[in-house]
Write a protein that holds these residues in place. Structure first.
Motif, PDB file in Angstrom:
ATOM      1  N   GLY A  34      -6.361   8.394   2.442  1.00  0.00           N
ATOM      2  CA  GLY A  34      -7.164   8.123   3.625  1.00  0.00           C
ATOM      3  C   GLY A  34      -7.944   9.347   4.062  1.00  0.00           C
ATOM      4  O   GLY A  34      -7.799  10.428   3.499  1.00  0.00           O
ATOM      5  N   ASP A  78      -5.980   5.470   6.433  1.00  0.00           N
ATOM      6  CA  ASP A  78      -7.253   4.929   5.931  1.00  0.00           C
ATOM      7  C   ASP A  78      -7.906   4.005   6.955  1.00  0.00           C
ATOM      8  O   ASP A  78      -8.309   2.885   6.615  1.00  0.00           O
ATOM      9  CB  ASP A  78      -7.024   4.172   4.623  1.00  0.00           C
ATOM     10  CG  ASP A  78      -6.018   3.030   4.779  1.00  0.00           C
ATOM     11  OD1 ASP A  78      -5.051   3.188   5.560  1.00  0.00           O
ATOM     12  OD2 ASP A  78      -6.196   1.988   4.130  1.00  0.00           O
ATOM     13  N   LYS A 133       0.842  -1.198   0.000  1.00  0.00           N
ATOM     14  CA  LYS A 133       0.000   0.000   0.000  1.00  0.00           C
ATOM     15  C   LYS A 133       0.880   1.252   0.000  1.00  0.00           C
ATOM     16  O   LYS A 133       1.962   1.265   0.597  1.00  0.00           O
ATOM     17  CB  LYS A 133      -0.920   0.024   1.229  1.00  0.00           C
ATOM     18  CG  LYS A 133      -1.877  -1.156   1.307  1.00  0.00           C
ATOM     19  CD  LYS A 133      -2.694  -1.147   2.594  1.00  0.00           C
ATOM     20  CE  LYS A 133      -3.818  -0.149   2.547  1.00  0.00           C
ATOM     21  NZ  LYS A 133      -4.710  -0.258   3.731  1.00  0.00           N
ATOM     22  N   TYR A 145      -2.748   2.149  -4.233  1.00  0.00           N
ATOM     23  CA  TYR A 145      -2.481   3.565  -4.005  1.00  0.00           C
ATOM     24  C   TYR A 145      -3.784   4.222  -3.548  1.00  0.00           C
ATOM     25  O   TYR A 145      -4.841   3.973  -4.138  1.00  0.00           O
ATOM     26  CB  TYR A 145      -1.988   4.245  -5.284  1.00  0.00           C
ATOM     27  CG  TYR A 145      -0.708   3.655  -5.821  1.00  0.00           C
ATOM     28  CD1 TYR A 145       0.518   4.196  -5.464  1.00  0.00           C
ATOM     29  CD2 TYR A 145      -0.734   2.559  -6.683  1.00  0.00           C
ATOM     30  CE1 TYR A 145       1.710   3.654  -5.943  1.00  0.00           C
ATOM     31  CE2 TYR A 145       0.444   2.011  -7.174  1.00  0.00           C
ATOM     32  CZ  TYR A 145       1.656   2.556  -6.802  1.00  0.00           C
ATOM     33  OH  TYR A 145       2.828   2.016  -7.277  1.00  0.00           O
ATOM     34  N   GLY A 146      -3.696   5.048  -2.487  1.00  0.00           N
ATOM     35  CA  GLY A 146      -4.931   5.624  -1.992  1.00  0.00           C
ATOM     36  C   GLY A 146      -4.753   6.876  -1.162  1.00  0.00           C
ATOM     37  O   GLY A 146      -3.630   7.294  -0.853  1.00  0.00           O
ATOM     38  N   LYS A 204      -8.950   4.817  -3.611  1.00  0.00           N
ATOM     39  CA  LYS A 204      -7.909   3.802  -3.714  1.00  0.00           C
ATOM     40  C   LYS A 204      -7.982   3.120  -5.075  1.00  0.00           C
ATOM     41  O   LYS A 204      -9.053   2.989  -5.666  1.00  0.00           O
ATOM     42  CB  LYS A 204      -8.019   2.775  -2.590  1.00  0.00           C
ATOM     43  CG  LYS A 204      -9.264   1.915  -2.595  1.00  0.00           C
ATOM     44  CD  LYS A 204      -9.206   0.917  -1.442  1.00  0.00           C
ATOM     45  CE  LYS A 204     -10.470   0.054  -1.397  1.00  0.00           C
ATOM     46  NZ  LYS A 204     -10.415  -0.929  -0.282  1.00  0.00           N
ATOM     47  N   TYR A 207      -0.079   5.225   0.773  1.00  0.00           N
ATOM     48  CA  TYR A 207      -1.211   6.077   1.154  1.00  0.00           C
ATOM     49  C   TYR A 207      -0.782   7.466   1.603  1.00  0.00           C
ATOM     50  O   TYR A 207       0.179   7.631   2.358  1.00  0.00           O
ATOM     51  CB  TYR A 207      -1.997   5.424   2.289  1.00  0.00           C
ATOM     52  CG  TYR A 207      -3.249   4.715   1.814  1.00  0.00           C
ATOM     53  CD1 TYR A 207      -4.509   5.282   2.003  1.00  0.00           C
ATOM     54  CD2 TYR A 207      -3.167   3.496   1.156  1.00  0.00           C
ATOM     55  CE1 TYR A 207      -5.650   4.639   1.547  1.00  0.00           C
ATOM     56  CE2 TYR A 207      -4.297   2.835   0.703  1.00  0.00           C
ATOM     57  CZ  TYR A 207      -5.539   3.429   0.909  1.00  0.00           C
ATOM     58  OH  TYR A 207      -6.666   2.802   0.457  1.00  0.00           O
ATOM     59  N   SER A 248     -11.264   4.308   2.914  1.00  0.00           N
ATOM     60  CA  SER A 248     -10.444   5.241   2.140  1.00  0.00           C
ATOM     61  C   SER A 248     -11.337   6.214   1.389  1.00  0.00           C
ATOM     62  O   SER A 248     -12.464   5.885   1.020  1.00  0.00           O
ATOM     63  CB  SER A 248      -9.580   4.486   1.130  1.00  0.00           C
ATOM     64  OG  SER A 248      -8.780   3.506   1.750  1.00  0.00           O
TER      65      SER A 248
END
Length: 451
Positions: free
Chosen positions: A63, A45, A39, A60-61, A52, A41, A49
């Motif tokens: 939060g 998250d 991950k 990939y994201g 994402k 971020y 999230s």
């Protein structure tokens, strides 16, 4: 736009940029050493999230909790506390399977990027804008101490020259106050004599009691008239635009700090003022002083450059070629880091009271200007990047520095701490960070309600 909103936007933009680049500092070497990153971020998250997307083996994201960011590296005990995966046999692509030196590079990547980023920003700033400053030795008649009580605390007064702090020469006027905050001893010149004064250990605490008076050391401002006010008792007197005051009743009164006490002495009287005209000639003018020690004039709002033309001080602008800007930016980065370390030493000394100045997001946000100013934004971002680099390298479990500490132990002793020990250390470090976060933001809240 509201100044608070402008500061908030700048803070959000700056921290987002710094967090992403910091995590890239871990991500890139992890990929180079063929370590799986599960991950990546921005922000945390917890439970869900805001955004994402999985690309390859990495999610990939963004939060919802804006307290930082993270990369989740397979086979590593981190803030995710994924202990179940650690119970399985190590896989070749996991962090724990890599040689200690590779793991060390991965963990040092974030703080390295933060420091390098700050240096790059400083290089860009000095190359693009140069450096404008007032040389400390150009102050013709010394400094202006605008707050006498703070000056008395330090043992300095208007007209002094501050030559050095802790033996290091002061070259620029704007460097005096920061050096005083971090220093221990002043070297002062007064009336041709040089002597030393110890800086009170709790001076930071004294200064923090009234933040509005924090910039109490300045250049001495020449008393220059812009015009006579319409309701002035001296409306018919021959005072002209850009007249510079020289004396009152024969007593020197060149600077604003000299004029005020003289007008107090001559309240309700008529005095003879000698003024210097724009053509360089001087003339005596009789003026009335009101009972509240005013003469009814508007002072010229001159720029620094205009005031420098009076000869009270000089202004220098140093320009850099691209090659010259590289060492200049590096030196500025090192100096900023060194000053911050000095400040941290003060914080860990209870007698200094500096711990009261520890702040959270509100304190960081207050550093940004109230209007959008790109040079100021980037300079502040560079400062915060240095702070993040230093804070992250502290040997606290749950921070990069904690992981580095255990890796160095492994490299030196040849013995790797057990996964169970690392799990407990991570939990202790996380609780400590929460406590520090609450303390810092609690300080912000206390300062806000106590205003």
């Amino acid at each position: 736009m509201d100044p608070i909103l402008i500061k908030t936007i700048q803070l959000f933009l700056s921290l987002s940029l710094l967090i992403i680049l910091h995590e890239l500092g871990h991500f890139i070497p992890a990929k180079i050493f063929k370590t799986r990153v599960e991950k990546f971020y921005l922000f945390f998250d917890i439970k869900f999230s805001l955004f994402k997307k999985k690309i390859g083996e990495t999610v990939y994201g963004i939060g919802w909790l804006p307290l930082g960011g993270y990369v989740k590296i397979a086979g590593m005990i981190d803030e995710s506390m994924d202990t179940e995966a650690m119970k399985e046999e190590p896989k070749p692509w996991e962090f724990r399977s890599k040689p200690a030196w590779q793991r060390l590079i991965i963990m040092l990547g974030g703080v390295t990027v933060n420091f390098i980023l700050a240096v790059i920003i400083f290089i860009g700033l000095v190359f693009t804008y140069g450096e404008e400053y007032i040389p400390a030795d150009s102050l013709k008649d010394g400094i202006w101490v605008t707050e006498k009580n703070l000056g008395d605390e330090l043992g300095i007064q208007t007209g002094d020259r501050i030559l050095a702090v802790d033996g290091d020469k002061i070259d620029k006027l704007q460097n005096i106050l920061p050096e005083i905050l971090y220093g221990e001893k002043l070297t002062i010149e007064r009336d041709g004599k040089t002597f030393e004064r110890n800086i009170p250990v709790n001076f930071i605490e004294t200064l923090s009691e009234d933040r509005d008076k924090a910039r109490f050391i300045s250049f001495r401002r020449p008393f220059i008239i812009q015009k006579v006010s319409e309701d002035s008792p001296n409306s018919g007197v021959d005072l002209r635009e850009n007249d510079q005051l020289v004396s009152i009743n024969g007593e020197k009164a060149t600077y604003f700090d000299e004029v005020t006490p003289l007008l107090e002495r001559y309240k309700g009287q008529t005095v003879t003022m000698k003024v210097k005209r724009q053509d360089g000639s001087t003339e005596d003018v009789d003026v009335k002083v009101t009972e509240d020690a005013k003469i009814g004039v508007v002072l010229a709002g001159n720029t620094i450059e205009d005031l420098a033309k009076t000869g009270a001080f000089s202004v220098k602008t140093k320009r850099y070629t691209f090659m010259e800007s590289i060492p200049a930016g590096w030196n500025k980065g090192v100096k900023t880091l060194t000053d911050y370390i000095k400040g941290m030493k003060k914080i860990f000394n209870p007698d200094s009271g500096a711990y009261k100045e520890v702040g959270g997001f509100a304190a960081i946000g207050s550093i940004f200007p109230e209007t959008w100013n790109w040079p100021a934004f980037w300079a502040t971002t560079a400062l915060i990047s240095i702070i993040l680099a230093f804070m992250n390298i502290l040997p606290i479990p749950a921070l990069d520095g904690g992981h580095v500490m255990f890796l160095l132990y492994e490299i030196v002793t040849g013995r790797k701490p057990s996964d169970k020990f690392l799990e407990y250390a991570q939990m202790v470090g996380f609780l400590l960070l929460i406590a520090l976060l609450l303390f810092a933001n609690g300080n912000d809240f206390y300062k806000w309600i106590s205003k």
